[in-house]
Design an enzyme around this catalytic site. Structure first.
Site, PDB file in Angstrom:
ATOM      1  N   ASP A   1     -12.549   3.806  -8.523  1.00 21.61           N
ATOM      2  CA  ASP A   1     -11.217   3.912  -9.123  1.00 21.61           C
ATOM      3  C   ASP A   1     -10.524   5.142  -8.535  1.00 21.61           C
ATOM      4  O   ASP A   1     -11.038   6.256  -8.653  1.00 21.61           O
ATOM      5  CB  ASP A   1     -11.384   4.051 -10.650  1.00 21.61           C
ATOM      6  CG  ASP A   1     -10.071   4.177 -11.379  1.00 21.61           C
ATOM      7  OD1 ASP A   1     -10.078   4.060 -12.598  1.00 21.61           O
ATOM      8  OD2 ASP A   1      -9.019   4.395 -10.720  1.00 21.61           O
TER       9      ASP A   1
ATOM     10  N   ASP B   1      -1.174   0.436  -9.208  1.00 20.74           N
ATOM     11  CA  ASP B   1       0.037   1.018  -9.826  1.00 20.74           C
ATOM     12  C   ASP B   1      -0.166   1.131 -11.344  1.00 20.74           C
ATOM     13  O   ASP B   1       0.086   2.170 -11.961  1.00 20.74           O
ATOM     14  CB  ASP B   1       1.221   0.102  -9.501  1.00 20.74           C
ATOM     15  CG  ASP B   1       2.579   0.748  -9.753  1.00 20.74           C
ATOM     16  OD1 ASP B   1       3.587   0.029  -9.681  1.00 20.74           O
ATOM     17  OD2 ASP B   1       2.619   1.970 -10.009  1.00 20.74           O
TER      18      ASP B   1
HETATM   19  N1  APR Z   1      -8.348   2.203  -7.641  1.00 19.88           N
HETATM   20  C1  APR Z   1      -8.357   1.913  -6.313  1.00 19.88           C
HETATM   21  N2  APR Z   1      -7.901   0.754  -5.796  1.00 19.88           N
HETATM   22  C2  APR Z   1      -7.426  -0.160  -6.685  1.00 19.88           C
HETATM   23  C3  APR Z   1      -7.383   0.063  -8.082  1.00 19.88           C
HETATM   24  C4  APR Z   1      -7.876   1.308  -8.547  1.00 19.88           C
HETATM   25  N3  APR Z   1      -7.883   1.615  -9.851  1.00 19.88           N
HETATM   26  N4  APR Z   1      -6.843  -1.046  -8.667  1.00 19.88           N
HETATM   27  C5  APR Z   1      -6.573  -1.925  -7.682  1.00 19.88           C
HETATM   28  N5  APR Z   1      -6.932  -1.403  -6.485  1.00 19.88           N
HETATM   29  C6  APR Z   1      -6.832  -1.990  -5.144  1.00 19.88           C
HETATM   30  C7  APR Z   1      -6.733  -3.482  -5.037  1.00 19.88           C
HETATM   31  O1  APR Z   1      -8.016  -4.089  -5.167  1.00 19.88           O
HETATM   32  C8  APR Z   1      -6.185  -3.605  -3.612  1.00 19.88           C
HETATM   33  O2  APR Z   1      -7.243  -3.485  -2.670  1.00 19.88           O
HETATM   34  O3  APR Z   1      -5.616  -1.525  -4.575  1.00 19.88           O
HETATM   35  C9  APR Z   1      -5.267  -2.378  -3.476  1.00 19.88           C
HETATM   36  C10 APR Z   1      -3.780  -2.688  -3.554  1.00 19.88           C
HETATM   37  O4  APR Z   1      -3.580  -3.769  -4.449  1.00 19.88           O
HETATM   38  P1  APR Z   1      -2.351  -3.756  -5.513  1.00 19.88           P
HETATM   39  O5  APR Z   1      -2.600  -2.726  -6.526  1.00 19.88           O
HETATM   40  O6  APR Z   1      -2.164  -5.172  -5.961  1.00 19.88           O
HETATM   41  O7  APR Z   1      -1.101  -3.276  -4.658  1.00 19.88           O
HETATM   42  P2  APR Z   1      -0.226  -4.056  -3.574  1.00 19.88           P
HETATM   43  O8  APR Z   1      -0.954  -5.184  -2.951  1.00 19.88           O
HETATM   44  O9  APR Z   1       0.316  -2.967  -2.687  1.00 19.88           O
HETATM   45  O10 APR Z   1       0.947  -4.672  -4.448  1.00 19.88           O
HETATM   46  C11 APR Z   1       1.860  -3.792  -5.048  1.00 19.88           C
HETATM   47  O11 APR Z   1       1.526  -4.772  -7.195  1.00 19.88           O
HETATM   48  O12 APR Z   1       0.805  -3.678  -9.049  1.00 19.88           O
HETATM   49  C12 APR Z   1       1.915  -4.138  -8.415  1.00 19.88           C
HETATM   50  O13 APR Z   1       3.649  -2.616  -9.077  1.00 19.88           O
HETATM   51  C13 APR Z   1       2.832  -3.017  -7.993  1.00 19.88           C
HETATM   52  O14 APR Z   1       4.586  -4.496  -7.393  1.00 19.88           O
HETATM   53  C14 APR Z   1       3.577  -3.668  -6.875  1.00 19.88           C
HETATM   54  C15 APR Z   1       2.510  -4.518  -6.196  1.00 19.88           C
END
Ligand code: APR
Length: 204
Positions: free
Chosen positions: A19, A43
């Site tokens: 995380d 996010d």
């Molecule tokens: N720590 C580290 N990595 C994480 C965590 C965490 N707590 N939670 C999720 N991830 C990883 C996911 O598994 C993925 O590999 O972060 C990476 C990016 O995935 P997303 O969070 O879905 O981000 P993204 O693909 O850039 O999409 C962004 O998603 O959450 C919404 O508001 C955000 O609209 C935006 C979009």
């Protein structure tokens, strides 16, 4: 680049699984959307951990354009030693996995996210910085392709900058971490081959 330099460069990057809100670093990167007001995925995790003051603060920023980045305090995450959050908005993958202009445009936008975050980290004297795998979740950017872009732009930046001293690629699964390890292994092989094959070198 000398062999020793390439080794020391690779020592300034690390792949971890976990995380991002629990990484022992000065700053973490958030894969946000253009509103900067939170969402799902990383996010959502960062906004939950930073607390409601983050959203209140971000309301004053007027959003962030895809490919750019904004830096904010870490609010409640300061209790975990994290001082800053760098929010960046990655491109949404259009699904054309070929050399069509569309996918090249998305490659350029993703590279810009890494460059902008690194620039802000250097400007703010950030020593250790953790990136999530930007755009590879909800935005569906192909993971291997994204890892290569992330690695090449981070290494290029570190070649010419003292800070950040260390960059962590924080993966949310072992499978994702394997993708980064493979990208680093491939890159290391390529760098080593470029450093050893010099038939015209008088010192050989
Ligand atoms: N720590 C580290 N990595 C994480 C965590 C965490 N707590 N939670 C999720 N991830 C990883 C996911 O598994 C993925 O590999 O972060 C990476 C990016 O995935 P997303 O969070 O879905 O981000 P993204 O693909 O850039 O999409 C962004 O998603 O959450 C919404 O508001 C955000 O609209 C935006 C979009």
């Amino acid at each position: 680049m000398s062999h020793a330099l390439s080794e020391s460069l690779l020592e300034r990057i690390e792949v971890v699984t976990g995380d991002i809100t629990r990484q022992p670093v000065d700053a973490i990167v958030n894969a946000a959307n253009e509103s900067l007001l939170g969402g799902g995925g990383v996010d959502g995790a960062i906004h939950r951990a930073a607390g409601p003051r983050l959203k209140e603060h971000n309301r004053t920023l007027g959003g962030c354009t895809t490919g750019l980045a904004r830096i904010t305090p870490a609010f409640d995450l300061e209790s975990r030693g994290i001082e800053h959050i760098i929010h960046t908005v990655g491109p949404v993958w259009s699904g054309e996995d070929n050399a069509a202009l569309g996918s090249q445009r998305e490659d350029v936008l993703l590279a810009s996210c890494y460059q902008q975050c690194l620039d802000l980290a250097a400007q703010h004297g950030i020593d250790t910085l953790a990136f999530p795998a930007i755009s590879t979740g909800v935005y569906h950017f192909p993971k291997q392709r994204a890892a290569k872009i992330a690695l090449s732009h981070v290494l290029a930046f570190l070649t010419s900058h003292e800070q950040p001293r260390k960059v962590i690629f924080c993966c949310f699964s072992e499978d994702d971490a394997t993708i980064y390890h493979e990208a680093i292994r491939t890159r290391h092989q390529w760098m080593s081959s470029r450093l050893t094959y010099r038939p015209d070198d008088p010192g050989r």
